[in-house]
Motif scaffolding. Structure first.
Motif, short mmCIF file in Angstrom:
data_model
loop_
_atom_site.label_atom_id
_atom_site.label_comp_id
_atom_site.label_asym_id
_atom_site.label_seq_id
_atom_site.Cartn_x
_atom_site.Cartn_y
_atom_site.Cartn_z
N HIS A 517 -4.50 2.70 96.31
CA HIS A 517 -5.17 3.90 96.79
C HIS A 517 -6.42 4.20 95.98
N ARG A 518 -7.33 4.91 96.61
CA ARG A 518 -8.48 5.48 95.92
C ARG A 518 -8.12 6.88 95.42
N GLY A 519 -8.86 7.35 94.42
CA GLY A 519 -8.68 8.72 93.99
C GLY A 519 -8.46 8.85 92.50
N ARG A 520 -8.11 10.07 92.06
CA ARG A 520 -7.96 10.39 90.65
C ARG A 520 -6.49 10.37 90.23
N TYR A 521 -6.24 9.73 89.08
CA TYR A 521 -4.88 9.60 88.55
C TYR A 521 -4.91 9.83 87.04
N MET A 522 -3.76 10.15 86.50
CA MET A 522 -3.66 10.55 85.09
C MET A 522 -3.24 9.40 84.19
N ILE A 523 -3.66 9.51 82.94
CA ILE A 523 -3.20 8.69 81.81
C ILE A 523 -2.71 9.68 80.76
N HIS A 524 -1.54 9.46 80.21
CA HIS A 524 -1.06 10.40 79.20
C HIS A 524 0.00 9.78 78.32
N CYS A 525 0.25 10.45 77.21
CA CYS A 525 1.34 10.07 76.33
C CYS A 525 2.63 10.65 76.88
N HIS A 526 3.71 9.84 76.86
CA HIS A 526 4.99 10.32 77.37
C HIS A 526 5.87 10.93 76.28
N ASN A 527 5.32 11.11 75.07
CA ASN A 527 5.90 12.10 74.16
C ASN A 527 5.39 13.43 74.71
N LEU A 528 6.22 14.17 75.42
CA LEU A 528 5.73 15.23 76.28
C LEU A 528 5.09 16.40 75.55
N PRO A 529 5.50 16.77 74.33
CA PRO A 529 4.69 17.76 73.61
C PRO A 529 3.27 17.27 73.34
N HIS A 530 3.08 15.96 73.19
CA HIS A 530 1.72 15.43 73.05
C HIS A 530 0.95 15.63 74.36
N GLU A 531 1.61 15.31 75.49
CA GLU A 531 0.95 15.51 76.78
C GLU A 531 0.57 16.97 76.97
N ASP A 532 1.49 17.89 76.64
CA ASP A 532 1.23 19.32 76.84
C ASP A 532 0.13 19.84 75.93
N HIS A 533 -0.16 19.12 74.82
CA HIS A 533 -1.11 19.64 73.81
C HIS A 533 -2.10 18.59 73.32
N ASP A 534 -2.84 17.86 73.99
CA ASP A 534 -3.31 17.97 75.34
C ASP A 534 -3.68 16.54 75.75
N MET A 535 -2.73 15.61 75.39
CA MET A 535 -3.00 14.18 75.38
C MET A 535 -2.90 13.59 76.80
N MET A 536 -3.84 14.02 77.63
CA MET A 536 -3.85 13.56 79.02
C MET A 536 -5.29 13.58 79.52
N VAL A 537 -5.67 12.50 80.18
CA VAL A 537 -6.99 12.37 80.78
C VAL A 537 -6.80 11.78 82.16
N GLN A 538 -7.90 11.45 82.83
CA GLN A 538 -7.76 10.87 84.17
C GLN A 538 -8.78 9.77 84.40
N PHE A 539 -8.46 8.92 85.37
CA PHE A 539 -9.39 7.88 85.82
C PHE A 539 -9.53 8.00 87.32
N ARG A 540 -10.58 7.38 87.84
CA ARG A 540 -10.86 7.44 89.27
C ARG A 540 -10.95 6.02 89.81
N VAL A 541 -10.24 5.76 90.89
CA VAL A 541 -10.24 4.44 91.51
C VAL A 541 -11.08 4.47 92.79
N GLY A 542 -12.12 3.65 92.83
CA GLY A 542 -12.84 3.37 94.06
C GLY A 542 -13.60 4.50 94.70
N THR A 543 -13.91 5.55 93.97
CA THR A 543 -14.70 6.64 94.52
C THR A 543 -15.79 7.02 93.54
N ALA A 544 -16.87 7.59 94.08
CA ALA A 544 -17.99 8.01 93.25
C ALA A 544 -17.74 9.41 92.72
N ALA A 545 -18.44 9.75 91.67
CA ALA A 545 -18.32 11.09 91.09
C ALA A 545 -18.68 12.15 92.11
#
Length: 580
Positions: A517-545
């Protein structure tokens, strides 16, 4: 306010006034460092920042010794299988079906502790922990309606009980992927669509709500989801010999409530190991081969699992399904979010013998008196069920043509490097210096990578945080681990993965092809307090900004007021209809 066994308390009604934006949540919730549930002020852990090496302690719970659960005093059980309430033919392919499911997130109570008068309040799909298991055939599309009937706010911790359900391991469209800021408030519902086109695998569904993922998952919002296909069915045990095992940990307040302390956002480490919601259970087994789907559902804790006999297990599947070839392993690192499927051969053990699944632990955990134990198996002297051909088969070749494992480094057009660390100024966890707050501030447009659809890349995750490990999860795709620095080439990782254990000082290299699929998806740490504070970003597949997207993760599949029904989106052409 106190939660009732049937959900929120009598007379409670949420209103549209309860709805707040994710942006407001960043200000009100994301800087929370320690939650204390159930008046848990007497915990000995305090705000413990985990140092290098594992910490040994007697207990984290505030329960009196005589109220503490002990290993091997309860029987093993599994969550019930959720049946579809309706089945229809797929209008795009009439030979295939669509299954319709419904789950309701509610507050409930669970009997976990030996003193049955001490009930533990949980959050659960359909009021149970873990939630019901969903089983589907590859190619059978699934619609899942998730209804949020939880209290508007957590009466113990005060944060809003909105949710976002992520089917972990599914190549879902962005609007059905459980995007963290795509939140569903109390008395709202959302319909998720799952294509189920991938090879057979163990997936799991869990809450992914922005800044509240850790406490919501810790409170019980998890469940397994199994996808089957002909190849897997012909190789591995099925039915009652195909066993779902969800491992988690917990600590308890003096009144039996769950205790939660994220140790200054570094991690939550309970002193009671739960398997399918029961402390250190015992399972009776026949003298035959069993398949175990092991999910680490802990908020933070990692395991290093082994049998106490020293015998190896046969690793047959990883996060993304069957390995090309099975691998004998005597122990393996197992981080939060990872799934490993193993075969244990009980044929050579004697009736009455007990085999224990043990935990050697890893650096940067906090360990307690009995966290070295997981569960036990008691071999019974009863007739062996030999009705299926897998009862005495240990397969070697599994899926040699697996598309992910067939990828070659020479296929990669781009190599990207991501540095994992804690910001010394803000104490926030970061990926290349970025956080989810940066994504929100950009109106959800900021990305760390923009791979083309169907392109292949190598991503490197470098752990330079010091004193922590990071299980890194990339949404949408399965990947192949192709090595790295300061980490071994582990036999048990020789299969398709979607979470990689990045230990302290390690760098992991991942090879992946981006789609379908195209679109925006997340990358994050699965130590979930790390994710919540704030270890999560995103990437975009096949679409322009800034390109408008019919699959916008927050707009294309919005939630709606829950009218109390579980009708599917396309309620025609039923093969069968049942009561949700």
């Amino acid at each position: 306010m106190r939660w009732g066994s049937q959900g929120f308390h009598n007379g409670y009604r949420a209103s549209l006034g309860d709805v707040v934006s994710p942006e407001r949540e960043i200000m009100s919730v994301s800087r929370r460092q320690v939650l204390l549930f159930g008046g848990l002020s007497a915990l000995g852990v305090g705000a413990l920042t985990v140092p290098t090496g594992s910490v040994q302690a007697k207990s984290a719970s505030a329960l009196p010794d005589e109220q503490m659960p002990l290993p091997y005093r309860t029987g093993f059980t599994q969550a019930p299988v959720l049946k579809p309430y309706a089945v229809s033919r797929n209008p795009d392919d009439y030979e295939k079906k669509i299954n319709y499911y419904s789950v309701t997130q509610v507050a409930a109570t669970a009997s976990i502790l030996p003193n049955k008068n001490l009930l533990t309040q949980i959050l659960g799909y359909n009021g149970i922990f873990p939630g019901p298991t969903i089983r589907v055939e590859r190619g059978t599309k699934a619609y899942l309606r998730v209804r949020n009937q939880m209290p508007a706010t957590d009466p113990r911790a005060g944060h809003l009980l909105y949710s976002s359900t992520h089917l972990h391991g599914s190549a879902s469209l962005p609007q059905f992927d459980g995007y963290a800021s795509d939140i569903v408030h109390t008395r709202f519902a959302k319909d998720y669509e799952y294509p189920n086109d991938q090879p057979a695998r163990t997936l799991w569904y869990h809450d992914h709500a922005v800044h509240n993922t850790a406490p919501n998952v810790y409170s019980g919002l998890v469940g397994q989801y199994h996808m089957h296909d002909d190849l897997e069915r012909g190789l591995l045990p099925q039915g009652r010999f195909d066993v779902a095992v969800t491992i988690s940990d917990a600590m308890f307040a003096e009144n039996g409530e769950l205790g939660y302390d994220d140790n200054d956002q570094s991690g939550v480490y309970g002193d009671v190991i739960l398997v399918n919601g029961r402390p250190w259970p015992v399972m009776q087994v026949q003298r035959r081969i069993y398949r175990f789907r092991l999910l680490n559902g802990c908020v933070s804790r990692s395991f290093r699992l082994r049998l106490d006999t020293g015998d190896p297990v046969l690793m047959v599947a990883t996060d993304g399904g069957l390995m090309p070839r099975s691998q004998e392993v005597s122990q393996w690192r197992h981080a939060s979010g990872e799934r490993y499927e193993i075969l244990i051969d009980f044929r050579n053990y004697q009736p009455g013998q007990r085999i224990q699944l043990m935990n050697l632990s890893n650096d940067n955990n906090v360990d307690y008196n009995h966290t070295d134990k997981i569960m036990a198996f008691d071999v019974v002297d009863s007739p062996v069920d030999t009705s299926d051909p897998t009862w005495n088969t240990l397969p070697i070749e599994l899926d040699p043509g697996n598309e992910v494992m067939a990828l070659k480094s020479s296929d990669a057009l781009i190599r990207r490097h991501f540095r994992l660390k804690r910001d010394d100024r803000t104490n926030m966890w970061t990926i290349d210096g970025q956080t989810w707050a940066d994504v929100v501030a950009s109106n959800y447009q900021r990305i760390v990578a923009n791979p083309e659809l169907n392109s292949t890349e190598i991503w490197e995750f470098e752990n330079s945080s010091g004193g922590w490990f990071h299980p890194m999860h990339v949404h949408l795709v399965d990947f192949k681990i192709i090595g790295g620095e300061n980490r071994a080439n582990y036999a048990y990782e020789q299969g398709p993965k979607d979470v990689v254990y990045v230990g302290e000082g390690e760098t992991a290299h991942l090879l992946m092809k981006f789609g379908p699929h195209r679109g925006r998806y997340m990358i994050h740490c699965h130590n979930l307090p790390h994710e919540d504070h704030d270890m999560m970003v995103q990437f975009r597949v096949g679409t322009a900004a800034l390109e408008p997207s019919e699959n916008d993760p927050m707009k294309a599949g919005p939630s709606r007021l829950d009218d109390g029904t579980a009708l599917p989106p396309f309620p025609d052409a039923y093969d069968s209809v049942g009561t949700p």
